[in-house]
Write a protein that holds these residues in place. Sequence first.
Motif, PDB file in Angstrom:
ATOM      1  N   GLN A 125      18.049 -39.856 -13.031  1.00  0.00           N
ATOM      2  CA  GLN A 125      19.438 -40.272 -13.239  1.00  0.00           C
ATOM      3  C   GLN A 125      19.720 -41.534 -12.422  1.00  0.00           C
ATOM      4  OE1 GLN A 125      21.414 -36.604 -11.979  1.00  0.00           O
ATOM      5  NE2 GLN A 125      22.113 -36.285 -14.093  1.00  0.00           N
ATOM      6  N   SER A 157      22.784 -43.473 -16.641  1.00  0.00           N
ATOM      7  CA  SER A 157      21.607 -43.412 -17.510  1.00  0.00           C
ATOM      8  C   SER A 157      20.788 -42.213 -17.067  1.00  0.00           C
ATOM      9  CB  SER A 157      20.792 -44.701 -17.396  1.00  0.00           C
ATOM     10  OG  SER A 157      19.646 -44.647 -18.242  1.00  0.00           O
ATOM     11  N   LEU A 211      15.136 -44.605 -18.446  1.00  0.00           N
ATOM     12  CA  LEU A 211      16.338 -45.142 -17.799  1.00  0.00           C
ATOM     13  C   LEU A 211      16.608 -46.556 -18.304  1.00  0.00           C
ATOM     14  CD1 LEU A 211      15.899 -43.962 -14.097  1.00  0.00           C
ATOM     15  CD2 LEU A 211      17.243 -42.916 -15.919  1.00  0.00           C
ATOM     16  N   GLY A 212      17.857 -46.833 -18.619  1.00  0.00           N
ATOM     17  CA  GLY A 212      18.246 -48.154 -19.087  1.00  0.00           C
ATOM     18  C   GLY A 212      18.178 -48.322 -20.577  1.00  0.00           C
ATOM     19  N   THR A 213      17.645 -47.357 -21.293  1.00  0.00           N
ATOM     20  CA  THR A 213      17.593 -47.456 -22.762  1.00  0.00           C
ATOM     21  C   THR A 213      18.929 -47.042 -23.356  1.00  0.00           C
ATOM     22  OG1 THR A 213      16.753 -45.197 -23.008  1.00  0.00           O
ATOM     23  CG2 THR A 213      15.127 -46.959 -22.729  1.00  0.00           C
ATOM     24  N   SER A 245      19.773 -43.275 -23.418  1.00  0.00           N
ATOM     25  CA  SER A 245      20.068 -42.602 -22.138  1.00  0.00           C
ATOM     26  C   SER A 245      21.387 -43.056 -21.533  1.00  0.00           C
ATOM     27  CB  SER A 245      18.940 -42.872 -21.136  1.00  0.00           C
ATOM     28  OG  SER A 245      18.932 -44.244 -20.756  1.00  0.00           O
ATOM     29  N   PHE A 246      22.059 -43.995 -22.180  1.00  0.00           N
ATOM     30  CA  PHE A 246      23.251 -44.639 -21.617  1.00  0.00           C
ATOM     31  C   PHE A 246      24.510 -43.815 -21.882  1.00  0.00           C
ATOM     32  CE2 PHE A 246      26.889 -47.495 -22.281  1.00  0.00           C
ATOM     33  CZ  PHE A 246      26.961 -48.078 -21.018  1.00  0.00           C
TER      34      PHE A 246
END
Length: 513
Positions: free
Chosen positions: A144, A337, A345-347, A350-351
């Motif tokens: 996270q 994320s 993370l950062g995709t 996942s946002f």
Amino acid sequence: MIRRLRGPLATLPALALAACAVGPNYKPPVVQPDAKQPFVEGQASTMLSGQPLPDKWWEMFQDPALDRLIQDAFAYNTDIRVADANLRQARGVLLQQRAGLFPTTTVSGQYSRNRTGVDSLGAQPGAAGAIPAGVDGFDYNLFQAGFDASYEVDIFGRVRRSIEAAKGDEQAARAQLDAARITIAASVAQAYADACGYAAQADVARDTARLQGDTLKLTQRLLDAGRGTRRDVDQAAVTVEQANAQVPQLEAERRAQLYALAALTGRPPAEIDGEAQACHIVPKVKTVIPVGDGATLLARRPDVRAAERTLAADTARIGVATAALFPSVSLLGSVNSTGTKGSQLGTAKSFGFSVGPLIQWNFPNILAAKAQIKQARAGTDASLATFQGTVLTALKETESALARYAAALDQNAALGRAADAADDAAKLSRIRFDSGRDNFLNLLVSEQDRASARSALAQSDQAVADAQVSLFKALGGGWENAPPIANAAPGAVSGNPSVQRGSFAVPVSQKSN
């Protein structure tokens, strides 16, 4: 990407900018016009002028040792260092209050290893399309990352009034540092003048004992020659010992002032200043002293400035307390994320984000807020009275110092004439006694009068210097263009070079402006 705010949320920043801070707006108190006029005591004196007081008034004494001692005190005196620390503390509070104008942000990151049991999923192992038989739970990683922000919309001015109050406190602390410099400069000058004055009085007592010792020897020779009496010898011996008896007390007072000088300049008592110890002439200002007028006095005196800035700060605190009657509005936003793998993370998948206002209001129970308003108003009334009293005290101290200075000058002039006359009378009595035209009693009385007149003049010279220093202190100058302050707390300022000061190693700090 966070979407643009629309609807009511979009109006909150504009509302905050357009809002007015609650509570009274500060207006400087009005000083009576007659308080700004030329000084009453200064109008009739030829030793005073209406010119502005110089920044370094002690240089008017034309004594390099005194100049150096005051500069040392400005750098090392403990009271000045305390006032400087209080100023830096007030600046820290001001920076803290100004931080309220900006959003509060938090960045977070977390990794955890998790297990979820099958019972918590509400499915039975082995059922069609469900969890395989024999599986008790699932283990997985969770990554996270998040960014949270909150911003108080200062609709009713709580933040702005808090900054006003902290700024007033900071400016009052700066004025209090200036006041500490004035007090210490005056204390150093007075201790130095007193040390020189006691040394001069001791010299007068020794000289008097020497002269009266000559008279004692003469009366003893006359007694040995059969021309005098034992009574004459004893009376002469009394005057000699009375003069000698004054010396130890005067020397003790001189040393006490030297110890005071050492402490004022940041030294232990064992480190007496050599030039101060050698001083035997009282420093005095022999030129016209510029004193200005009431307006320049009130603008220059730090205690008046400190009282006015405290009044401004307390006025702002009324607004801080009043703002508690109204709701507070904050904008909250977060971006996060989350994924079971670090690469997730950062995709886009996942946002996540959230944004919205938070409204808090202590209603209907506002009794505590009203009580705080009453307290703030009472504090402001007290600060106003303090300011007015400080103005009156500044004028009173200056007028009193001017009156005492004029009296000290007149007394000194009269005692100077008396000392000259007593010296002439003693010389005449000696001539008449040596020629047999006068008796020993008249000679003894004239020499006692000369001793008393010289002692009184020496005390008066010291009193004139003290009166001049008191006048300069009342005028409130000397804090301008002060040198840097040394901080004597070991390790208080890391990385700064240290200066050896007596038995203390002091790292040098920056001057407070």
